[in-house]
Enzyme design. Structure first.
Site: not given
Length: 309
Positions: A10, A90-91, A115, A199, A247
């Site tokens: 992102q 991440s994503l 999410r 996170h 995550q």
């Protein structure tokens, strides 16, 4: 040549991403059409036209970026470029799991929409934030977080590359950590314009909500090695769901993940998706490795040319 496909997270999004590839390549169009159908609205239109404020909403950003990444990947694969290993920031890990055929694309795009929604909603706006700390060793930033946590939650969130660590937590504690980082000689320490403290442990609830969605999804055998950014190690089939839950509230070990790929013999990285942030990180981690990006027709031609295709 040992190739890694790497996928952005992102923040890489922009209106217009993927449009020229959609218009030129049938295989890319098919992915956008699948995403529109799976989500029940035109994520394609949002990718190509915006408006920016809708695209910036986390629950839209995440499926938008994933769709662009997967569509572009199909184009690259159809040109004969194959990945030996893959990882995403991440994503971006969802694109890696789709590439490895562990996760169906339609399932993945629905999962990341939820999410994004959970990540946005579990912490009220204005309660948490993030900051980028540049020019300090990781250990120094970790120590700063321990000291600043006397005033609230603040934790390492993204280990991007040497000398660049993003922290996340409650506003007061993050601001305190920024002050401390400046005192310790950081080249730059700045609070980021983000809508949530991604996170860190404040998002644990979002991971629990995501877990319920993951229970309904099948994870299949991984056809390509995926490096998980939670562990910076191989993702095993039976661990995938647990890693995707973790995550959300655990730091992204991107620097460590790239080093793991290099240990495995990767000498060529191709960043697939909007932007070229990860290409920059790879160069800072090991400038002897080749790193290319593919986000549009122009960068596709440059990358294919560099690879001798």
């Amino acid at each position: 040549m040992k190739i890694a496909f790497i996928y952005p997270g992102q923040g890489a999004q922009y209106a217009g991403m993927g449009k020229d590839i959609y218009e030129k390549y049938e295989e890319a169009r098919e992915i956008f059409e699948k995403a529109d159908k799976a989500l029940g609205f035109s994520i394609s239109k949002l990718c190509f036209e915006g408006p920016e404020e809708e695209l910036m909403k986390t629950e839209n950003t995440q499926p938008a970026i994933l769709t662009v990444c997967v569509a572009l990947t199909k184009v690259l694969q159809n040109r004969g470029i194959k990945a030996d290993v893959t990882g995403g920031l991440s994503l971006g890990e969802y694109a890696s799991l789709v590439l490895s055929e562990a996760l169906d694309f339609e399932d993945a795009v629905r999962l990341v929409k939820n999410r994004g929604k959970y990540m946005q909603e579990v912490v009220p706006q204005g309660v948490g934030t993030m900051a980028a700390i540049l020019g300090l060793e990781n250990e120094v930033v970790e120590e700063i977080c321990r000291v600043a946590s006397e005033v609230g939650i603040v934790e390492p969130a993204n280990y991007n590359c040497p000398g660049q660590l993003v922290i996340s937590g409650e506003v007061k504690a993050v601001e305190r950590a920024v002050e401390l980082a400046k005192e310790r000689g950081a080249k730059r320490a700045v609070v980021l314009a983000v809508s949530a403290p991604f996170h860190c442990s404040m998002l644990k609830k979002a991971g629990e909500l995501l877990q319920k969605d993951l229970e309904k999804v099948e994870i299949k055998d991984l056809k390509i090695t995926v490096i998980s950014n939670v562990t910076a190690d191989y993702a095993k089939k039976e661990e995938v769901k647990d890693l995707l839950v973790k995550q959300v509230s655990h730091p992204v070990l991107w620097e460590q993940s790239v080093k793991k790929m290099i240990e495995e013999g990767v000498d060529t990285f191709i960043e697939i998706g909007p932007g070229k942030t990860l290409t920059g990180f790879v160069k800072k981690i090991d400038k002897s490795k080749a790193a290319y990006n593919f986000e549009n027709e122009e960068s596709l031609l440059k990358t294919l040319s560099a690879l001798g295709v």
